[in-house]
Design an enzyme around this catalytic site. Structure first.
Site, PDB file in Angstrom:
ATOM      1  N   GLU A  70       0.857  -1.181   0.000  1.00 57.25           N
ATOM      2  CA  GLU A  70       0.000   0.000   0.000  1.00 57.25           C
ATOM      3  C   GLU A  70       0.893   1.231   0.000  1.00 57.25           C
ATOM      4  O   GLU A  70       1.951   1.225   0.633  1.00 57.25           O
ATOM      5  CB  GLU A  70      -0.901   0.026   1.242  1.00 57.25           C
ATOM      6  CG  GLU A  70      -1.929  -1.071   1.258  1.00 57.25           C
ATOM      7  CD  GLU A  70      -2.802  -1.033   2.499  1.00 57.25           C
ATOM      8  OE1 GLU A  70      -4.011  -1.224   2.336  1.00 57.25           O
ATOM      9  OE2 GLU A  70      -2.283  -0.825   3.608  1.00 57.25           O
ATOM     10  N   ASP A 127      -6.819 -10.213   7.781  1.00 57.36           N
ATOM     11  CA  ASP A 127      -7.424  -9.175   6.951  1.00 57.36           C
ATOM     12  C   ASP A 127      -6.898  -9.206   5.523  1.00 57.36           C
ATOM     13  O   ASP A 127      -7.673  -9.265   4.580  1.00 57.36           O
ATOM     14  CB  ASP A 127      -7.174  -7.793   7.563  1.00 57.36           C
ATOM     15  CG  ASP A 127      -7.830  -6.696   6.747  1.00 57.36           C
ATOM     16  OD1 ASP A 127      -9.046  -6.800   6.485  1.00 57.36           O
ATOM     17  OD2 ASP A 127      -7.137  -5.746   6.362  1.00 57.36           O
ATOM     18  N   HIS A 159      -7.946 -11.131   1.091  1.00 55.23           N
ATOM     19  CA  HIS A 159      -7.650 -10.485  -0.185  1.00 55.23           C
ATOM     20  C   HIS A 159      -6.676 -11.279  -1.058  1.00 55.23           C
ATOM     21  O   HIS A 159      -6.986 -11.590  -2.203  1.00 55.23           O
ATOM     22  CB  HIS A 159      -7.107  -9.066   0.053  1.00 55.23           C
ATOM     23  CG  HIS A 159      -8.035  -8.211   0.861  1.00 55.23           C
ATOM     24  ND1 HIS A 159      -9.269  -7.810   0.397  1.00 55.23           N
ATOM     25  CD2 HIS A 159      -7.923  -7.701   2.103  1.00 55.23           C
ATOM     26  CE1 HIS A 159      -9.865  -7.077   1.314  1.00 55.23           C
ATOM     27  NE2 HIS A 159      -9.075  -6.998   2.366  1.00 55.23           N
TER      28      HIS A 159
END
Length: 90
Positions: free
Chosen positions: A10, A29, A34
């Site tokens: 990110e 998470d 993902h």
């Protein structure tokens, strides 16, 4: 294919999510929710049905076949780390 490497990056820090990651974990998470979805979509064989009412189950089954083909990961193959001050970022 000898190797597939998925990288997640990110362009920002945890942006106040440090407490969330402490409670639920970044592995749950990001990796579970993902990256495994991306992995299965990229590696799956074409589903037997891609449209219509049975498409969802067909796509799910193709993704599960990918996961079933991956050998279990042992703790010796893992490296976990944490940045100092990650909970301070806003």
């Amino acid at each position: 294919i000898q190797c597939v490497m998925l990288t997640f990056k990110e362009p920002f820090g945890t942006e106040g999510r440090g407490g969330y990651f402490d409670n639920y974990g970044i592995i749950r998470d990001i990796v579970q929710n993902h990256l495994l979805q991306v992995l299965t979509l990229l590696a799956m064989e074409p589903p037997t049905k891609a449209t219509g009412p049975e498409a969802g189950e067909s796509i799910r089954n193709a993704k599960v076949q990918v996961l079933d083909a991956i050998p279990p990961i042992t703790i010796d193959e893992c490296l976990l780390g944490q940045y100092e001050g990650y909970t301070d970022d806003e």
